[in-house]
Write a protein that holds these residues in place. Structure first.
Motif, PDB file in Angstrom:
ATOM      1  N   PRO A   1      25.215 -49.025 -19.180  1.00 43.66           N
ATOM      2  CA  PRO A   1      26.461 -49.598 -18.655  1.00 43.66           C
ATOM      3  C   PRO A   1      26.195 -50.974 -18.049  1.00 43.66           C
ATOM      4  O   PRO A   1      25.109 -51.232 -17.516  1.00 43.66           O
ATOM      5  CB  PRO A   1      26.883 -48.595 -17.584  1.00 43.66           C
ATOM      6  CG  PRO A   1      26.262 -47.304 -18.025  1.00 43.66           C
ATOM      7  CD  PRO A   1      24.945 -47.694 -18.646  1.00 43.66           C
ATOM      8  N   ASP A   2      27.173 -51.835 -18.135  1.00 43.28           N
ATOM      9  CA  ASP A   2      27.033 -53.225 -17.701  1.00 43.28           C
ATOM     10  C   ASP A   2      26.520 -53.357 -16.275  1.00 43.28           C
ATOM     11  O   ASP A   2      25.777 -54.267 -15.950  1.00 43.28           O
ATOM     12  CB  ASP A   2      28.378 -53.946 -17.856  1.00 43.28           C
ATOM     13  CG  ASP A   2      28.247 -55.444 -17.760  1.00 43.28           C
ATOM     14  OD1 ASP A   2      27.136 -55.968 -17.947  1.00 43.28           O
ATOM     15  OD2 ASP A   2      29.263 -56.097 -17.499  1.00 43.28           O
ATOM     16  N   CYS A   3      26.859 -52.446 -15.413  1.00 44.58           N
ATOM     17  CA  CYS A   3      26.467 -52.537 -14.002  1.00 44.58           C
ATOM     18  C   CYS A   3      25.094 -51.926 -13.719  1.00 44.58           C
ATOM     19  O   CYS A   3      24.593 -52.021 -12.606  1.00 44.58           O
ATOM     20  CB  CYS A   3      27.511 -51.860 -13.134  1.00 44.58           C
ATOM     21  SG  CYS A   3      27.723 -50.124 -13.542  1.00 44.58           S
ATOM     22  N   GLN A   4      24.468 -51.305 -14.710  1.00 50.08           N
ATOM     23  CA  GLN A   4      23.191 -50.615 -14.496  1.00 50.08           C
ATOM     24  C   GLN A   4      22.016 -51.455 -14.977  1.00 50.08           C
ATOM     25  O   GLN A   4      22.041 -51.991 -16.071  1.00 50.08           O
ATOM     26  CB  GLN A   4      23.202 -49.283 -15.242  1.00 50.08           C
ATOM     27  CG  GLN A   4      21.985 -48.421 -15.004  1.00 50.08           C
ATOM     28  CD  GLN A   4      22.098 -47.082 -15.710  1.00 50.08           C
ATOM     29  OE1 GLN A   4      23.174 -46.681 -16.141  1.00 50.08           O
ATOM     30  NE2 GLN A   4      20.986 -46.398 -15.852  1.00 50.08           N
ATOM     31  N   ARG A   5      20.980 -51.555 -14.137  1.00 47.79           N
ATOM     32  CA  ARG A   5      19.750 -52.251 -14.511  1.00 47.79           C
ATOM     33  C   ARG A   5      18.703 -51.199 -14.859  1.00 47.79           C
ATOM     34  O   ARG A   5      18.572 -50.210 -14.155  1.00 47.79           O
ATOM     35  CB  ARG A   5      19.269 -53.139 -13.387  1.00 47.79           C
ATOM     36  CG  ARG A   5      20.247 -54.279 -13.117  1.00 47.79           C
ATOM     37  CD  ARG A   5      19.703 -55.311 -12.185  1.00 47.79           C
ATOM     38  NE  ARG A   5      18.459 -55.912 -12.590  1.00 47.79           N
ATOM     39  CZ  ARG A   5      18.337 -56.934 -13.436  1.00 47.79           C
ATOM     40  NH1 ARG A   5      19.405 -57.443 -13.990  1.00 47.79           N
ATOM     41  NH2 ARG A   5      17.164 -57.442 -13.716  1.00 47.79           N
TER      42      ARG A   5
ATOM     43  N   ASP B   1      31.330 -50.505 -23.580  1.00 47.88           N
ATOM     44  CA  ASP B   1      31.051 -50.763 -22.165  1.00 47.88           C
ATOM     45  C   ASP B   1      29.560 -50.853 -21.835  1.00 47.88           C
ATOM     46  O   ASP B   1      29.180 -50.795 -20.675  1.00 47.88           O
ATOM     47  CB  ASP B   1      31.702 -49.693 -21.293  1.00 47.88           C
ATOM     48  CG  ASP B   1      31.101 -48.317 -21.537  1.00 47.88           C
ATOM     49  OD1 ASP B   1      30.449 -48.123 -22.578  1.00 47.88           O
ATOM     50  OD2 ASP B   1      31.277 -47.440 -20.680  1.00 47.88           O
ATOM     51  N   LYS B   2      28.710 -50.986 -22.846  1.00 48.41           N
ATOM     52  CA  LYS B   2      27.272 -51.030 -22.597  1.00 48.41           C
ATOM     53  C   LYS B   2      26.675 -52.348 -23.075  1.00 48.41           C
ATOM     54  O   LYS B   2      27.224 -53.010 -23.946  1.00 48.41           O
ATOM     55  CB  LYS B   2      26.581 -49.867 -23.288  1.00 48.41           C
ATOM     56  CG  LYS B   2      27.036 -48.552 -22.692  1.00 48.41           C
ATOM     57  CD  LYS B   2      26.266 -47.415 -23.235  1.00 48.41           C
ATOM     58  CE  LYS B   2      26.776 -46.148 -22.547  1.00 48.41           C
ATOM     59  NZ  LYS B   2      26.159 -44.975 -23.082  1.00 48.41           N
TER      60      LYS B   2
ATOM     61  N   TRP C   1      19.270 -53.898 -23.486  1.00 46.19           N
ATOM     62  CA  TRP C   1      18.057 -54.259 -22.769  1.00 46.19           C
ATOM     63  C   TRP C   1      16.900 -53.980 -23.724  1.00 46.19           C
ATOM     64  O   TRP C   1      16.895 -52.946 -24.396  1.00 46.19           O
ATOM     65  CB  TRP C   1      17.891 -53.425 -21.505  1.00 46.19           C
ATOM     66  CG  TRP C   1      18.919 -53.708 -20.468  1.00 46.19           C
ATOM     67  CD1 TRP C   1      20.192 -53.196 -20.415  1.00 46.19           C
ATOM     68  CD2 TRP C   1      18.803 -54.586 -19.358  1.00 46.19           C
ATOM     69  NE1 TRP C   1      20.849 -53.700 -19.328  1.00 46.19           N
ATOM     70  CE2 TRP C   1      20.014 -54.550 -18.648  1.00 46.19           C
ATOM     71  CE3 TRP C   1      17.766 -55.388 -18.874  1.00 46.19           C
ATOM     72  CZ2 TRP C   1      20.241 -55.290 -17.503  1.00 46.19           C
ATOM     73  CZ3 TRP C   1      17.980 -56.113 -17.723  1.00 46.19           C
ATOM     74  CH2 TRP C   1      19.204 -56.068 -17.054  1.00 46.19           C
TER      75      TRP C   1
END
Length: 100
Positions: free
Chosen positions: A17-21, A66-67, A70
């Protein structure tokens, strides 16, 4: 290309998800993530992982995906912006054979 990236090194692509590192565990093949499948996905060569990430992400954006991608190569983890920058600097490697 910056940092002399090993475009022939193996790499792992993961979608989060965009907010997850990610952390190192995000790239563990035994820790499957929700779609897109397979997630994470191993590639024989880095340039294929980068190409797949950018081209899939652009198609996914059109479908409200929404992803974000990486990529891990060696000890280095690259985020979406770095992946795009490397992709733009790679040139045309689509005809490159990754294996004999």
């Amino acid at each position: 290309m910056s940092d002399n990236l090993p475009l022939l090194a193996s790499a792992i692509l993961v979608w989060l998800p965009d907010c997850q590192r990610p952390d190192i565990r995000s790239f563990d093949p035994s820790k499957l993530q929700p779609p897109p499948h397979p997630n994470p996905e191993a590639f024989w060569v880095l340039h294929e992982a980068i190409t797949h990430a950018v081209e899939t992400h652009h198609l996914a954006v059109e479908k409200a995906h929404d992803k974000v991608p990486w990529v891990k190569v060696g000890d280095r983890i690259m985020g979406p912006e770095e992946i795009l920058r490397i992709y733009k600097g790679m040139g045309n490697l689509k005809g490159f054979a990754s294996h004999a």
